[in-house]
Design a protein around this motif. Structure first.
Motif, PDB file in Angstrom:
ATOM      1  N   GLY A 184       0.835  -1.198   0.000  1.00 34.23           N
ATOM      2  CA  GLY A 184       0.000   0.000   0.000  1.00 34.23           C
ATOM      3  C   GLY A 184       0.866   1.243   0.000  1.00 34.23           C
ATOM      4  N   PRO A 185       0.250   2.428  -0.032  1.00 32.37           N
ATOM      5  CA  PRO A 185       1.031   3.674  -0.039  1.00 32.37           C
ATOM      6  C   PRO A 185       1.970   3.790   1.150  1.00 32.37           C
ATOM      7  N   GLU A 186       1.571   3.243   2.283  1.00 31.76           N
ATOM      8  CA  GLU A 186       2.413   3.343   3.471  1.00 31.76           C
ATOM      9  C   GLU A 186       3.683   2.498   3.375  1.00 31.76           C
ATOM     10  N   ASP A 187       3.736   1.589   2.409  1.00 27.27           N
ATOM     11  CA  ASP A 187       4.910   0.716   2.256  1.00 27.27           C
ATOM     12  C   ASP A 187       5.938   1.274   1.277  1.00 27.27           C
ATOM     13  N   ARG A 188       5.668   2.441   0.683  1.00 30.33           N
ATOM     14  CA  ARG A 188       6.563   2.952  -0.358  1.00 30.33           C
ATOM     15  C   ARG A 188       7.984   3.168   0.159  1.00 30.33           C
ATOM     16  N   SER A 189       8.115   3.708   1.356  1.00 32.67           N
ATOM     17  CA  SER A 189       9.448   3.970   1.897  1.00 32.67           C
ATOM     18  C   SER A 189      10.261   2.686   2.024  1.00 32.67           C
ATOM     19  N   ALA A 190       9.645   1.629   2.542  1.00 31.89           N
ATOM     20  CA  ALA A 190      10.349   0.351   2.685  1.00 31.89           C
ATOM     21  C   ALA A 190      10.719  -0.229   1.327  1.00 31.89           C
ATOM     22  N   LEU A 191       9.833  -0.083   0.361  1.00 30.35           N
ATOM     23  CA  LEU A 191      10.117  -0.603  -0.980  1.00 30.35           C
ATOM     24  C   LEU A 191      11.241   0.184  -1.643  1.00 30.35           C
ATOM     25  N   LEU A 192      11.277   1.505  -1.448  1.00 25.97           N
ATOM     26  CA  LEU A 192      12.375   2.302  -2.004  1.00 25.97           C
ATOM     27  C   LEU A 192      13.709   1.901  -1.391  1.00 25.97           C
ATOM     28  N   ASP A 193      13.711   1.689  -0.077  1.00 23.89           N
ATOM     29  CA  ASP A 193      14.952   1.252   0.575  1.00 23.89           C
ATOM     30  C   ASP A 193      15.410  -0.097   0.017  1.00 23.89           C
ATOM     31  N   ALA A 194      14.457  -1.017  -0.165  1.00 23.76           N
ATOM     32  CA  ALA A 194      14.816  -2.327  -0.710  1.00 23.76           C
ATOM     33  C   ALA A 194      15.334  -2.205  -2.133  1.00 23.76           C
ATOM     34  N   ALA A 216      15.617  -6.786  -6.560  1.00 25.90           N
ATOM     35  CA  ALA A 216      15.049  -6.975  -7.894  1.00 25.90           C
ATOM     36  C   ALA A 216      13.530  -6.954  -7.844  1.00 25.90           C
ATOM     37  N   ALA A 217      12.935  -7.617  -6.852  1.00 28.18           N
ATOM     38  CA  ALA A 217      11.474  -7.655  -6.737  1.00 28.18           C
ATOM     39  C   ALA A 217      10.912  -6.262  -6.474  1.00 28.18           C
ATOM     40  N   ALA A 218      11.527  -5.517  -5.563  1.00 34.64           N
ATOM     41  CA  ALA A 218      11.047  -4.173  -5.256  1.00 34.64           C
ATOM     42  C   ALA A 218      11.175  -3.257  -6.470  1.00 34.64           C
ATOM     43  N   LEU A 219      12.263  -3.400  -7.201  1.00 33.02           N
ATOM     44  CA  LEU A 219      12.461  -2.576  -8.399  1.00 33.02           C
ATOM     45  C   LEU A 219      11.394  -2.865  -9.453  1.00 33.02           C
ATOM     46  N   ARG A 220      11.117  -4.143  -9.693  1.00 39.52           N
ATOM     47  CA  ARG A 220      10.079  -4.497 -10.665  1.00 39.52           C
ATOM     48  C   ARG A 220       8.715  -3.942 -10.229  1.00 39.52           C
ATOM     49  N   HIS A 221       8.403  -4.068  -8.954  1.00 44.81           N
ATOM     50  CA  HIS A 221       7.106  -3.597  -8.469  1.00 44.81           C
ATOM     51  C   HIS A 221       6.973  -2.089  -8.612  1.00 44.81           C
ATOM     52  N   LEU A 222       7.983  -1.339  -8.197  1.00 40.87           N
ATOM     53  CA  LEU A 222       7.901   0.121  -8.264  1.00 40.87           C
ATOM     54  C   LEU A 222       7.829   0.601  -9.710  1.00 40.87           C
TER      55      LEU A 222
END
Length: 359
Positions: free
Chosen positions: A249-259, A269-275
């Motif tokens: 969700g929107p609240e997870d964006r920071s964690a996904l950017l860090d990953a 790789a997974a976080a990059l594909r998702h973003l």
């Protein structure tokens, strides 16, 4: 000896049926009518013994482009009366893949044929996958009502719609239709089907048949990384990216950017594909950073993510990257040559799953 359906190797038709490298040279040297007739026979009657292990669509699409061939024969082949009654990917797959490459080269007639077939044809899923990586957003949005209306407004039809979304290789059209304010009824049905799919996935997790990710962003990223550690030959970054689409969700964006910036290999790789699929504002900076990684998995995810982009920002960045002497520069050159926001996708296309990978 040769297969009775294959012409002798010394003929133009035989060369093209075998995918010989000198086949296009002979075709260009022959009469245009003869060359187009041989080419059309190959595309409409797939000559390969096993279409899953031998790629041929780009070979034929380039020759169509060089000969400036008409697509009338492909149109008649795809829209035969029995196509909807008995859909057959073996009959239509090669023709649809050739149209996909031609659309990537800027052939508007090929793009229109794919749109029409996705709306009315029997093997519409294949056509939609081709359009998902080549058509622009406005073109895909116009297809939403026609595709969704294929599924009756019954419990069975809604379940079939949820399965179609779950099984789709390219999620981009469904994401666009779920957010399409111009067709609210279509958007509502797609969102409901996506929610049903998420619920079904949650139910399957209650009865796991093997290792599955938990229901959170960190759990999915950990699952991807643990899988790479336990089974180095089985990469989980793409399945993990699909799971992230359901749980993030929107609240997870920071964690996904860090990953995506500094996470371990598979998680990054997974976080990059998702973003990238979610068109995050920082996607291009993340791709540029990851493309220079010494980790092959991360670098490949960056390049494949970039190849999926079709927007103005990506095209602008491709112009800046085209001078680079690394794989990202090569991908940028292909993007500039084969894709604009108006004509669709570039010629470098992500791999299809096994049933379509070699077409």
């Amino acid at each position: 000896m040769f297969d009775p359906d294959i012409a002798p190797s010394g003929t133009l038709l035989g060369l093209l049926q075998r995918g010989r490298g000198d086949g296009p040279l002979h075709a260009l040297a022959a009469g245009r009518a003869e060359a187009l007739a041989a080419l059309e026979q190959c595309v409409l009657r797939d000559p390969r013994l096993d279409w899953r292990v031998e790629s041929r669509s780009l070979y034929y699409a380039r020759l169509y482009s060089d000969l400036e061939g008409s697509l009338d024969g492909i149109e008649q082949h795809l829209f035969q009366p029995d196509d909807v009654l008995a859909p057959d990917e073996h009959r239509c797959g090669l023709a649809l893949s050739v149209l996909g490459h031609l659309a990537g080269y800027g052939r508007r007639d090929a793009l229109r044929l794919l749109r029409r077939y996705a709306a009315t044809g029997g093997c519409w899923e294949w056509a939609l996958d081709e359009l998902a990586v080549r058509d622009d957003e406005s073109g895909l949005r116009t297809l939403g009502p026609a595709v969704v209306d294929r599924f009756p407004r019954t419990p069975e039809g809604d379940a079939a719609l949820a399965r179609a979304i779950r099984d789709s290789y390219e999620p981009r059209p469904w994401q666009l239709w779920a957010e399409d304010g111009a067709h609210p009824d279509t958007a509502r049905r797609v969102r409901n089907a996506q929610e049903q799919d998420c619920f079904d996935r949650w139910q399957r997790q209650l009865r796991p048949a093997g290792p599955t990710p938990g229901w959170s962003v960190s759990a999915v990223l950990d699952w991807a990384q643990q899988g790479l550690a336990a089974y180095p030959g089985v990469e989980r970054d793409q399945p993990a990216a699909r799971c992230l689409a359901a749980v993030a969700g929107p609240e997870d964006r920071s964690a996904l950017l860090d990953a995506a910036r500094q996470g371990p290999s598979a998680a990054r790789a997974a976080a990059l594909r998702h973003l990238t699929d979610r068109r995050d504002p920082e996607r291009l900076d993340l791709i540029e950073s990851a493309a220079g990684s010494e980790d092959d998995l991360v670098a490949r995810a960056a390049l494949e993510s970039f190849e999926r982009l079709r927007d103005e920002d990506a095209l602008t960045r491709a112009r800046a990257w085209a001078a680079r002497a690394d794989p990202l520069g090569s991908a940028a050159v292909l993007s500039r040559a084969g894709a604009t926001p108006n004509n669709g996708r570039k010629s470098a296309v992500p791999a299809r799953p096994l049933r379509r990978s070699a077409v």
